[in-house]
Design a protein around this motif. Structure first.
Motif, PDB file in Angstrom:
ATOM      1  N   ALA A 185     -11.510  10.484   5.650  1.00  0.00           N
ATOM      2  CA  ALA A 185     -12.832  11.019   5.950  1.00  0.00           C
ATOM      3  C   ALA A 185     -12.989  12.119   6.752  1.00  0.00           C
ATOM      4  CB  ALA A 185     -13.682   9.838   6.458  1.00  0.00           C
ATOM      5  N   ALA A 186     -12.175  12.120   7.673  1.00  0.00           N
ATOM      6  CA  ALA A 186     -11.803  13.651   8.299  1.00  0.00           C
ATOM      7  C   ALA A 186     -11.538  14.801   7.515  1.00  0.00           C
ATOM      8  CB  ALA A 186     -10.691  13.466   9.639  1.00  0.00           C
ATOM      9  N   GLY A 187     -10.707  14.600   6.596  1.00  0.00           N
ATOM     10  CA  GLY A 187     -10.698  15.713   5.617  1.00  0.00           C
ATOM     11  C   GLY A 187     -11.933  16.037   4.852  1.00  0.00           C
ATOM     12  N   ILE A 188     -12.706  15.151   4.497  1.00  0.00           N
ATOM     13  CA  ILE A 188     -13.831  15.672   4.058  1.00  0.00           C
ATOM     14  C   ILE A 188     -14.811  16.160   4.821  1.00  0.00           C
ATOM     15  CG2 ILE A 188     -15.972  14.437   2.818  1.00  0.00           C
ATOM     16  CD1 ILE A 188     -14.035  12.024   1.865  1.00  0.00           C
ATOM     17  N   ILE A 189     -14.966  15.764   6.048  1.00  0.00           N
ATOM     18  CA  ILE A 189     -15.716  16.432   7.064  1.00  0.00           C
ATOM     19  C   ILE A 189     -15.224  17.854   7.372  1.00  0.00           C
ATOM     20  CG2 ILE A 189     -16.168  16.418   9.517  1.00  0.00           C
ATOM     21  CD1 ILE A 189     -17.907  14.279   7.881  1.00  0.00           C
ATOM     22  N   THR A 190     -13.999  18.094   7.225  1.00  0.00           N
ATOM     23  CA  THR A 190     -13.449  19.515   7.491  1.00  0.00           C
ATOM     24  C   THR A 190     -14.043  20.402   6.323  1.00  0.00           C
ATOM     25  OG1 THR A 190     -11.314  18.812   8.419  1.00  0.00           O
ATOM     26  CG2 THR A 190     -11.671  20.946   7.355  1.00  0.00           C
ATOM     27  N   THR A 191     -14.121  19.802   4.983  1.00  0.00           N
ATOM     28  CA  THR A 191     -14.907  20.564   3.905  1.00  0.00           C
ATOM     29  C   THR A 191     -16.289  20.582   4.187  1.00  0.00           C
ATOM     30  OG1 THR A 191     -13.083  19.811   2.718  1.00  0.00           O
ATOM     31  CG2 THR A 191     -15.152  20.595   1.378  1.00  0.00           C
ATOM     32  N   TRP A 192     -16.998  19.511   4.620  1.00  0.00           N
ATOM     33  CA  TRP A 192     -18.303  19.562   4.895  1.00  0.00           C
ATOM     34  C   TRP A 192     -18.759  20.565   5.989  1.00  0.00           C
ATOM     35  CZ3 TRP A 192     -21.235  14.367   4.249  1.00  0.00           C
ATOM     36  CH2 TRP A 192     -22.604  14.650   4.145  1.00  0.00           C
ATOM     37  N   SER A 193     -17.712  20.619   6.892  1.00  0.00           N
ATOM     38  CA  SER A 193     -18.159  21.690   8.045  1.00  0.00           C
ATOM     39  C   SER A 193     -18.222  22.978   7.583  1.00  0.00           C
ATOM     40  CB  SER A 193     -16.992  21.405   8.963  1.00  0.00           C
ATOM     41  OG  SER A 193     -17.160  22.448  10.224  1.00  0.00           O
ATOM     42  N   TRP A 194     -17.002  23.291   6.462  1.00  0.00           N
ATOM     43  CA  TRP A 194     -17.016  24.800   5.935  1.00  0.00           C
ATOM     44  C   TRP A 194     -18.295  25.051   5.194  1.00  0.00           C
ATOM     45  CZ3 TRP A 194     -14.603  24.990   0.523  1.00  0.00           C
ATOM     46  CH2 TRP A 194     -14.603  26.167   0.044  1.00  0.00           C
ATOM     47  N   LEU A 208     -20.863  18.668  14.016  1.00  0.00           N
ATOM     48  CA  LEU A 208     -20.017  17.868  13.295  1.00  0.00           C
ATOM     49  C   LEU A 208     -18.633  17.815  13.308  1.00  0.00           C
ATOM     50  CD1 LEU A 208     -20.456  15.970  10.692  1.00  0.00           C
ATOM     51  CD2 LEU A 208     -19.899  17.780   9.112  1.00  0.00           C
ATOM     52  N   ALA A 209     -17.993  18.972  13.332  1.00  0.00           N
ATOM     53  CA  ALA A 209     -16.623  18.831  13.553  1.00  0.00           C
ATOM     54  C   ALA A 209     -16.098  18.461  14.750  1.00  0.00           C
ATOM     55  CB  ALA A 209     -16.044  20.403  13.113  1.00  0.00           C
ATOM     56  N   THR A 210     -16.755  19.000  15.954  1.00  0.00           N
ATOM     57  CA  THR A 210     -16.365  18.404  17.211  1.00  0.00           C
ATOM     58  C   THR A 210     -16.470  17.050  17.147  1.00  0.00           C
ATOM     59  OG1 THR A 210     -17.263  20.702  17.988  1.00  0.00           O
ATOM     60  CG2 THR A 210     -17.334  18.690  19.644  1.00  0.00           C
ATOM     61  N   ARG A 211     -17.634  16.372  16.635  1.00  0.00           N
ATOM     62  CA  ARG A 211     -17.769  14.983  16.881  1.00  0.00           C
ATOM     63  C   ARG A 211     -16.717  14.264  16.072  1.00  0.00           C
ATOM     64  NH1 ARG A 211     -22.578  14.925  15.029  1.00  0.00           N
ATOM     65  NH2 ARG A 211     -22.185  13.990  12.899  1.00  0.00           N
ATOM     66  N   TRP A 212     -16.299  14.746  15.231  1.00  0.00           N
ATOM     67  CA  TRP A 212     -14.957  14.041  14.434  1.00  0.00           C
ATOM     68  C   TRP A 212     -13.830  14.642  15.038  1.00  0.00           C
ATOM     69  CZ3 TRP A 212     -14.378  10.754  10.370  1.00  0.00           C
ATOM     70  CH2 TRP A 212     -15.673  10.123   9.570  1.00  0.00           C
ATOM     71  N   ALA A 213     -13.416  15.617  15.755  1.00  0.00           N
ATOM     72  CA  ALA A 213     -12.383  15.969  16.311  1.00  0.00           C
ATOM     73  C   ALA A 213     -11.993  15.081  17.506  1.00  0.00           C
ATOM     74  CB  ALA A 213     -12.438  17.290  16.600  1.00  0.00           C
ATOM     75  N   GLY A 232      -5.834  18.757  13.497  1.00  0.00           N
ATOM     76  CA  GLY A 232      -6.142  20.284  13.464  1.00  0.00           C
ATOM     77  C   GLY A 232      -7.116  21.064  12.847  1.00  0.00           C
ATOM     78  N   TRP A 233      -7.139  20.490  11.607  1.00  0.00           N
ATOM     79  CA  TRP A 233      -8.141  21.434  10.675  1.00  0.00           C
ATOM     80  C   TRP A 233      -9.628  21.182  11.127  1.00  0.00           C
ATOM     81  CZ3 TRP A 233      -8.659  25.166   7.405  1.00  0.00           C
ATOM     82  CH2 TRP A 233      -7.812  25.577   6.652  1.00  0.00           C
ATOM     83  N   LEU A 234      -9.808  20.029  11.843  1.00  0.00           N
ATOM     84  CA  LEU A 234     -11.374  19.784  12.553  1.00  0.00           C
ATOM     85  C   LEU A 234     -11.513  20.801  13.683  1.00  0.00           C
ATOM     86  CD1 LEU A 234     -11.553  16.011  12.362  1.00  0.00           C
ATOM     87  CD2 LEU A 234     -12.968  17.618  11.370  1.00  0.00           C
ATOM     88  N   LEU A 235     -10.467  20.774  14.221  1.00  0.00           N
ATOM     89  CA  LEU A 235     -10.426  22.076  15.610  1.00  0.00           C
ATOM     90  C   LEU A 235     -10.599  23.599  15.013  1.00  0.00           C
ATOM     91  CD1 LEU A 235      -7.291  20.755  17.691  1.00  0.00           C
ATOM     92  CD2 LEU A 235      -9.698  20.444  18.066  1.00  0.00           C
ATOM     93  N   VAL A 236     -10.090  23.866  13.902  1.00  0.00           N
ATOM     94  CA  VAL A 236      -9.973  25.066  13.392  1.00  0.00           C
ATOM     95  C   VAL A 236     -11.436  25.190  12.920  1.00  0.00           C
ATOM     96  CG1 VAL A 236      -9.566  26.504  11.345  1.00  0.00           C
ATOM     97  CG2 VAL A 236      -7.621  25.575  12.726  1.00  0.00           C
ATOM     98  N   GLN A 237     -12.086  24.084  12.298  1.00  0.00           N
ATOM     99  CA  GLN A 237     -13.784  24.418  11.960  1.00  0.00           C
ATOM    100  C   GLN A 237     -14.714  24.410  13.012  1.00  0.00           C
ATOM    101  OE1 GLN A 237     -12.589  25.029   8.497  1.00  0.00           O
ATOM    102  NE2 GLN A 237     -14.781  24.575   8.691  1.00  0.00           N
ATOM    103  N   VAL A 238     -14.244  23.840  14.256  1.00  0.00           N
ATOM    104  CA  VAL A 238     -15.002  24.042  15.437  1.00  0.00           C
ATOM    105  C   VAL A 238     -14.726  25.360  15.782  1.00  0.00           C
ATOM    106  CG1 VAL A 238     -15.250  23.301  17.943  1.00  0.00           C
ATOM    107  CG2 VAL A 238     -14.698  21.522  16.166  1.00  0.00           C
ATOM    108  N   SER A 239     -13.709  26.108  15.972  1.00  0.00           N
ATOM    109  CA  SER A 239     -13.449  27.332  16.284  1.00  0.00           C
ATOM    110  C   SER A 239     -14.133  28.320  15.468  1.00  0.00           C
ATOM    111  CB  SER A 239     -11.981  27.643  16.419  1.00  0.00           C
ATOM    112  OG  SER A 239     -11.689  28.900  16.683  1.00  0.00           O
TER     113      SER A 239
END
Length: 387
Positions: A185-194, A208-213, A232-239
């Motif tokens: 699910a976290a991988g899907i959220i990474t794409t959704w954040s993008w 969204l990315a912060t909450r999941w990270a 790590g990918w969620l952190l990149v999306q937050v950044s």
């Protein structure tokens, strides 16, 4: 339901955006053509909640979107080449013929993933569209949901790339609903954040990315490589979202943390059998270089480009090469920018043609040059730059 007098107008709007006739919707939903016609023409001003739900399921929208008075943003219909995939994601279909099997659908995953990672977008659409319909017919067993989630994630990522944002959101929402565990699910959220960043919804992307990270942050001493990659990918999306939203401190902090997570890997983690992106020092270096384009530091982008890595190492390579081309234009090195774009065009022509970023770079070159070389004219055509 007398208060839901607007259902006919909303139903007609969404149906037309999906490219369906009233008869097509009747077939997909099980609601009679005559009832759909009466609702859309305003001859009926209410309907049962059950009927509204059937129509919403067929149109792949929340039931509330047919009933609420506040209009939501429904994206324009997809261009012809993406419409089969859009419809496979957004429109429920009645499966006829021989029933598909989980094993049969799963057997085609390597071919789908190969087309996705090779950026063969037309081929990917041809593979995914019928396969998603088969996956929809598999039912709700654990194995069925697992394979369907993976296919929908790929569809959501591709639809985001080609700017079909409404369909991409539907695909990712459905993928998340079927996700077998929180790591996937976290991988899907990474794409959704993008996707949200591409829509300009920076606050929503960051939150969204912060909450999941925060939710999946692993204990470093016991974390698996897959857990580190997801976090790590969620952190990149937050950044990424924070930087674009002028939250420099938060962007810097999360990128530093992402770099630390990448260092723990010691090497680039391949995309594996289900993850859609690599993770490790090279990928993070590419994403960090992207920041320097935003911060107007082209020299630092070019410095990052001299490090090790490449197409075989990171799934972010082509995107990074566009950043390199942009950096060259920022430094008025137009010939170098064209060389980089030509390289991308050789390796991923369909992907390049879908990138507005590439068109913007070419527009910069064309504007600044008195005359265009044959190579520049070829690239301008390749990226669809208007005459």
């Amino acid at each position: 339901m007398s208060e839901e007098t607007h259902i006919g107008a909303r139903l007609r709007e969404i149906r037309k955006r999906r490219g369906l006739s009233q008869r097509d919707l009747a077939t997909a939903s099980g609601v009679s053509v005559s009832l759909i016609r009466k609702l859309e023409q305003g001859d009926l001003h209410d309907t049962r909640m059950e009927t509204a739900h059937q129509l919403a399921v067929a149109l792949r929208v929340p039931t509330s979107s047919l009933l609420e008075r506040d209009d939501e943003d429904i994206a324009d219909g997809a261009p012809e080449q993406w419409r089969p995939l859009q419809q496979a994601v957004q429109i429920a279909t009645v499966h006829t013929g021989e029933a598909p099997t989980v094993q049969g659908v799963h057997a085609l995953l390597p071919e789908v993933r190969a087309a996705y990672f090779d950026n063969r977008l037309a081929e990917l659409t041809g593979l995914l569209s019928p396969l998603l319909r088969d996956a929809d017919a598999l039912g709700d067993t654990t194995d069925a949901r697992h394979v369907r989630s993976h296919l929908l994630h790929i569809a959501g990522s591709m639809l985001t790339q080609v700017h079909q944002y409404s369909a991409a959101e539907t695909a990712l929402s459905r993928a998340l609903d079927d996700a077998p565990d929180r790591l996937r699910a976290a991988g899907i959220i990474t794409t959704w954040s993008w996707l949200l960043v591409r829509q300009g919804k920076l606050t929503a992307s960051r939150e969204l990315a912060t909450r999941w990270a925060d939710d999946i942050e692993p204990r470093i001493s016991r974390a698996t490589p897959e857990e580190l990659a997801a976090w790590g990918w969620l952190l990149v999306q937050v950044s990424s979202a924070s930087l674009r939203d002028n939250r420099r401190g938060e962007a810097d902090d999360t990128m530093r943390l992402a770099r630390s997570v990448a260092v723990l890997m010691e090497r680039e983690l391949p995309r594996g059998t289900e993850r859609l992106a690599t993770w490790g020092p090279t990928t993070v270096r590419y994403k960090a270089a992207e920041r320097h384009v935003i911060l107007d530091q082209p020299d630092r982008v070019l410095r990052a480009a001299k490090g090790p890595g490449g197409l075989a190492v990171s799934t972010e390579y082509h995107r990074h090469r566009l950043d390199v081309a942009k950096a060259h234009t920022m430094m008025r090195q137009y010939g170098e920018a064209i060389s980089v774009l030509s390289e991308v065009n050789v390796n991923a022509p369909e992907w390049l043609a879908s990138q507005r970023y590439a068109r913007d770079i070419m527009s910069d070159v064309v504007t600044k040059r008195r005359t265009l070389t044959p190579e520049m004219r070829t690239l301008a055509d390749a990226v669809g730059l208007p005459m």
